[in-house]
Write a protein that holds these residues in place. Structure first.
Motif, short mmCIF file in Angstrom:
data_model
loop_
_atom_site.label_atom_id
_atom_site.label_comp_id
_atom_site.label_asym_id
_atom_site.label_seq_id
_atom_site.Cartn_x
_atom_site.Cartn_y
_atom_site.Cartn_z
N VAL A 1 2.30 0.03 6.37
CA VAL A 1 3.74 -0.18 6.52
C VAL A 1 4.47 0.21 5.24
N ILE A 2 3.89 -0.11 4.09
CA ILE A 2 4.50 0.29 2.82
C ILE A 2 4.56 1.81 2.73
N GLY A 3 3.47 2.49 3.12
CA GLY A 3 3.47 3.95 3.10
C GLY A 3 4.50 4.53 4.04
N ILE B 1 10.99 -3.92 2.23
CA ILE B 1 11.46 -4.20 0.87
C ILE B 1 10.65 -3.38 -0.14
N ALA B 2 9.32 -3.50 -0.05
CA ALA B 2 8.45 -2.88 -1.05
C ALA B 2 8.44 -1.36 -0.96
N GLY B 3 8.44 -0.80 0.28
CA GLY B 3 8.36 0.64 0.44
C GLY B 3 9.51 1.39 -0.23
N PRO B 4 10.76 1.08 0.12
CA PRO B 4 11.87 1.78 -0.53
C PRO B 4 11.93 1.58 -2.04
N LEU B 5 11.60 0.36 -2.52
CA LEU B 5 11.62 0.14 -3.96
C LEU B 5 10.56 1.00 -4.66
N LEU B 6 9.35 1.05 -4.07
CA LEU B 6 8.30 1.89 -4.64
C LEU B 6 8.70 3.37 -4.59
N ALA B 7 9.31 3.79 -3.48
CA ALA B 7 9.73 5.19 -3.37
C ALA B 7 10.73 5.53 -4.46
N GLY B 8 11.68 4.63 -4.71
CA GLY B 8 12.67 4.88 -5.74
C GLY B 8 12.05 5.02 -7.12
N VAL B 9 10.96 4.28 -7.37
CA VAL B 9 10.27 4.36 -8.66
C VAL B 9 9.37 5.59 -8.73
#
Length: 422
Positions: free
Chosen positions: A27-29, A157-165
């Protein structure tokens, strides 16, 4: 406190546990890819109109293949269908990586690949949901649904934040490749499932089977009402299309977006995750129909509160009002998670197994389509009357709409776990 925390009993089932833990990763991916596609389109075109085409290219296959995928889930071994669609999802992620790594910079190739990926997703999701009642006893389905929805919201929550980083660090091509690698976890979990062949009479997965699903739904007032109340909530009460304008005009974000925009978009998912963490009480609720009505009324009230806070801030209130607005959105996300858990539980327990896949397909279409219609209505209302009126007015319409549903579907309000009313 232990009784309030999420019920993890379903995780004692090895098959469900493998699917759930694999879902945490995949889901994060998937959510990282959700950010990557529009970002790449914007980089290619510098035009938000092209970015908006992802809605059309995503919704059409979601509707068509969601309905057909539900029929397939009732007509063939669900494990085999999950293997096929998981490989398809991974394959399209690899193709997305290839086009980005090759520097094609062709927006139509990108949109077509995105559309194919959504088609595989639309078949995969109703099949995955229809598998759960074959793995777990009825008494654990509410807890399992809550656990699955918590993972989805955590990924949001985690996916978009990780993508932004990660995008500035590793680039878009590698982000697509990570999505494909993460999907290997789901493929591993699916391959380990036992065969799940269809039960009862098997219908050919064509248009007639899809129409049979709608005919079955029309005779099941409990399930029909669960879809209607969700449409009311999402069409009239989902104000996400207003977030960019509210972030910029009300709370002072840059036109290109900033911190407030991200917080507004994340707020509902944060609330939903908290609702999932403290969902231990859900399996003890017997009057699930009444619980859904109450939750959707509270969702409407939360959107009214959000609109009032926006009006207050527009009128010269403190900039700190953004956190009160976020609190209303988070509360709305929490009660929506509870409502969705109960509605999904009803669908999985009331529907017969031979119809469960088709109705899960309808469920996916409703869940995906309602908010998109809501985007159009809220955008038009904001253009005519302002964002505060659009948000608060939508919340009022939700409350009115759910009150009408109580009158139209009294059996839904009376519904108790383990008792089917038509």
């Amino acid at each position: 406190m232990r009784r309030l925390l999420a019920d993890t009993t379903p995780l004692q089932n090895q098959d469900f546990a493998r699917l759930w833990w694999a879902g945490v990763v995949t889901v994060i991916g998937a959510q990282m890819a959700v950010v990557a596609v529009p970002q790449q389109i914007y980089e290619i075109t510098r035009n938000s109109a092209y970015v908006g085409l992802t809605g059309v290219f995503g919704l059409v296959p979601l509707v068509v293949f969601g309905l057909w995928g539900g029929a397939l889930a009732d007509a063939m071994d669900r494990r085999k269908l999950l293997v096929i669609t998981s490989i398809g999802l991974g394959g399209t992620s690899v193709l997305l990586w290839a086009q980005a790594a090759a520097g094609l910079n062709n927006v139509w190739v990108l949109l077509c690949l995105f559309s194919v990926q959504q088609a595989f997703f639309a078949v995969n999701q109703p099949t995955r949901a229809a598998v759960i009642p074959r793995l777990l006893p009825i008494g654990q389905i509410a807890a399992a649904t809550s656990l699955n929805m918590t993972v989805v919201q955590f990924g949001a929550i985690a996916g978009p934040l990780l993508a932004g980083v990660l995008i500035p660090m590793i680039g878009l091509p590698t982000l697509y490749l990570l999505d494909a690698v993460f999907l290997l976890a789901t493929l591993w979990a699916v391959v380990a499932l036992p065969p799940i062949p269809p039960l009862g009479e098997v219908a050919r997965a064509g248009l007639r089977a899809v129409l049979d699903g709608f005919r079955y739904l029309s005779g099941q007032k409990i399930l029909l009402a669960s879809f209607v109340v969700d449409i009311v909530a999402m069409v009239f009460g989902m104000p996400r299309a207003l977030f960019p304008q509210i972030a910029h005009e009300t709370f002072g974000d840059p036109v290109a977006g900033g911190f407030v925009l991200g917080v507004l978009f994340a707020a509902m998912s944060v609330g939903a995750v908290l609702g999932g963490v403290f969902s231990g009480w859900l399996p003890r609720v017997r009057r699930q129909g009444l619980a859904v009505i109450v939750c959707i009324a509270l969702w409407g009230a939360a959107m009214v509160g959000f609109g009032i806070v926006v009006w207050w801030a527009d009128s010269g209130g403190s900039a700190l009002l953004v956190w009160l607005a976020v609190a209303f959105l988070a509360f709305g996300g929490a009660v929506d998670m509870v409502s969705a858990a109960f509605r999904s539980t009803m669908l999985q327990t009331v529907a017969t197994d031979e119809m469960r896949g088709r109705l899960q397909g309808v469920f996916i279409v409703v869940v995906a389509g309602g908010p998109r219609i809501g985007d159009v209505l809220h955008g038009a209302a904001a253009a005519a009357a302002g964002t505060a009126v659009a948000a608060a007015g939508g919340g009022v319409l939700v409350i009115v709409g759910v009150a009408l549903c109580v009158v139209a579907f009294p059996a839904f309000v009376r519904y108790r776990v383990g008792k089917t009313l038509s």
